[in-house]
Design a protein around this motif. Sequence first.
Motif, PDB file in Angstrom:
ATOM      1  N   GLU A 273      -7.230  12.393  -0.600  1.00  0.00           N
ATOM      2  CA  GLU A 273      -6.267  13.660  -0.792  1.00  0.00           C
ATOM      3  C   GLU A 273      -5.297  13.640   0.452  1.00  0.00           C
ATOM      4  OE1 GLU A 273      -7.384  18.249  -1.303  1.00  0.00           O
ATOM      5  OE2 GLU A 273      -8.698  17.114  -0.380  1.00  0.00           O
ATOM      6  N   THR A 274      -4.189  14.292   0.033  1.00  0.00           N
ATOM      7  CA  THR A 274      -3.202  14.465   1.234  1.00  0.00           C
ATOM      8  C   THR A 274      -2.893  15.982   1.073  1.00  0.00           C
ATOM      9  OG1 THR A 274      -1.368  13.814  -0.134  1.00  0.00           O
ATOM     10  CG2 THR A 274      -2.536  12.309   1.501  1.00  0.00           C
ATOM     11  N   MET A 275      -2.707  16.723   1.970  1.00  0.00           N
ATOM     12  CA  MET A 275      -2.217  18.096   2.163  1.00  0.00           C
ATOM     13  C   MET A 275      -1.457  18.686   3.292  1.00  0.00           C
ATOM     14  SD  MET A 275      -5.871  19.769   2.676  1.00  0.00           S
ATOM     15  CE  MET A 275      -6.684  18.271   2.335  1.00  0.00           C
ATOM     16  N   THR A 276      -0.600  19.561   2.949  1.00  0.00           N
ATOM     17  CA  THR A 276       0.091  19.768   4.265  1.00  0.00           C
ATOM     18  C   THR A 276      -0.609  20.614   5.338  1.00  0.00           C
ATOM     19  OG1 THR A 276       0.377  22.229   3.137  1.00  0.00           O
ATOM     20  CG2 THR A 276       2.014  20.604   2.856  1.00  0.00           C
ATOM     21  N   VAL A 277      -0.452  20.638   6.568  1.00  0.00           N
ATOM     22  CA  VAL A 277      -1.206  21.314   7.297  1.00  0.00           C
ATOM     23  C   VAL A 277      -1.576  22.671   7.198  1.00  0.00           C
ATOM     24  CG1 VAL A 277      -1.109  22.067  10.155  1.00  0.00           C
ATOM     25  CG2 VAL A 277      -0.114  19.897   9.395  1.00  0.00           C
TER      26      VAL A 277
ATOM     27  N   LYS B 209       0.823  -1.228  -0.083  1.00  0.00           N
ATOM     28  CA  LYS B 209      -0.168  -0.013   0.169  1.00  0.00           C
ATOM     29  C   LYS B 209       0.840   1.190   0.008  1.00  0.00           C
ATOM     30  CE  LYS B 209      -3.994   1.970   2.130  1.00  0.00           C
ATOM     31  NZ  LYS B 209      -4.986   1.892   3.017  1.00  0.00           N
ATOM     32  N   ILE B 210       0.556   2.138  -0.801  1.00  0.00           N
ATOM     33  CA  ILE B 210       1.223   3.555  -0.991  1.00  0.00           C
ATOM     34  C   ILE B 210       0.430   4.548  -0.412  1.00  0.00           C
ATOM     35  CG2 ILE B 210       2.266   5.170  -2.748  1.00  0.00           C
ATOM     36  CD1 ILE B 210       3.792   2.470  -2.463  1.00  0.00           C
ATOM     37  N   LEU B 211       1.034   5.597   0.301  1.00  0.00           N
ATOM     38  CA  LEU B 211       0.331   6.685   0.843  1.00  0.00           C
ATOM     39  C   LEU B 211       1.384   7.849   0.369  1.00  0.00           C
ATOM     40  CD1 LEU B 211      -1.791   8.362   2.575  1.00  0.00           C
ATOM     41  CD2 LEU B 211      -0.480   7.905   4.468  1.00  0.00           C
ATOM     42  N   THR B 212       0.699   8.848  -0.319  1.00  0.00           N
ATOM     43  CA  THR B 212       1.312   9.988  -0.695  1.00  0.00           C
ATOM     44  C   THR B 212       1.554  11.198   0.227  1.00  0.00           C
ATOM     45  OG1 THR B 212       0.670   9.415  -3.249  1.00  0.00           O
ATOM     46  CG2 THR B 212       1.528  11.741  -2.590  1.00  0.00           C
ATOM     47  N   CYS B 213       2.714  11.367   0.680  1.00  0.00           N
ATOM     48  CA  CYS B 213       3.065  12.516   1.551  1.00  0.00           C
ATOM     49  C   CYS B 213       3.078  13.746   0.603  1.00  0.00           C
ATOM     50  CB  CYS B 213       4.493  12.275   2.472  1.00  0.00           C
ATOM     51  SG  CYS B 213       5.156  13.598   3.128  1.00  0.00           S
ATOM     52  N   PRO B 214       2.635  14.889   1.016  1.00  0.00           N
ATOM     53  CA  PRO B 214       2.556  16.136   0.335  1.00  0.00           C
ATOM     54  C   PRO B 214       3.915  16.668   0.206  1.00  0.00           C
ATOM     55  CG  PRO B 214       1.348  16.446   2.353  1.00  0.00           C
ATOM     56  CD  PRO B 214       1.763  14.761   2.319  1.00  0.00           C
ATOM     57  N   VAL B 215       4.746  16.602   0.972  1.00  0.00           N
ATOM     58  CA  VAL B 215       6.209  16.850   1.044  1.00  0.00           C
ATOM     59  C   VAL B 215       7.071  15.839   0.281  1.00  0.00           C
ATOM     60  CG1 VAL B 215       7.978  17.757   2.239  1.00  0.00           C
ATOM     61  CG2 VAL B 215       5.653  18.195   3.026  1.00  0.00           C
ATOM     62  N   ASN B 216       6.984  14.453   0.693  1.00  0.00           N
ATOM     63  CA  ASN B 216       7.920  13.564   0.200  1.00  0.00           C
ATOM     64  C   ASN B 216       7.517  12.860  -0.943  1.00  0.00           C
ATOM     65  OD1 ASN B 216      10.004  14.219   2.556  1.00  0.00           O
ATOM     66  ND2 ASN B 216       8.261  13.844   3.644  1.00  0.00           N
TER      67      ASN B 216
ATOM     68  N   THR C  20       7.313  14.452   9.231  1.00  0.00           N
ATOM     69  CA  THR C  20       6.749  15.497   8.881  1.00  0.00           C
ATOM     70  C   THR C  20       5.123  15.273   8.855  1.00  0.00           C
ATOM     71  OG1 THR C  20       8.057  15.700   6.634  1.00  0.00           O
ATOM     72  CG2 THR C  20       5.920  16.513   6.286  1.00  0.00           C
ATOM     73  N   TRP C  21       4.489  16.136   9.595  1.00  0.00           N
ATOM     74  CA  TRP C  21       2.941  15.856   9.768  1.00  0.00           C
ATOM     75  C   TRP C  21       2.079  16.515   8.663  1.00  0.00           C
ATOM     76  CZ3 TRP C  21       0.487  13.130  13.737  1.00  0.00           C
ATOM     77  CH2 TRP C  21       1.393  12.727  14.519  1.00  0.00           C
TER      78      TRP C  21
END
Length: 92
Positions: free
Chosen positions: A76-80, A2-9, A61-62
Motif C-alpha cells: 500500500e502507498t498513502m500520503t503522509v 518495477k513499478i511503484l505507485t505514488c499516491p499523488v503521481n 513528493t514524500w
Amino acid sequence: MKILTCPVNGPRNITEFVWGGEVKAMPDAAASDDAWTGYLFLETNLAGEIDEWWLHAPTNTWFIARRNTVTDTVLETMTVDAYFARRSGSAT
C-alpha cells in the motif's frame, strides 16, 4: 521494470524514487547522543511488513509505503497526511 505507485503521481518506474528509511518515532530533543544516533543511522531491519518513507524525486513528493521486506512487495502507498490520520485514529 518495477513499478511503484505514488499516491499523488500514480504508477511510476522505481528509478524515480528514493527510499527514506523506516517510519519511526523521533526522540525527544533532549535525548542522548546515542538515542539520536540510533534514530538517524540505525534501522530495525525486520523481516515482514514495515512502513517506510519514500520520495518521488521528480516532484519532491514524500509519501509512506507499507512493504513486505521478505517478498519486496509494496502492499500500500498513502500520503503522509493519510498515514498519520490513520495512526491517530481519525481516518475511517
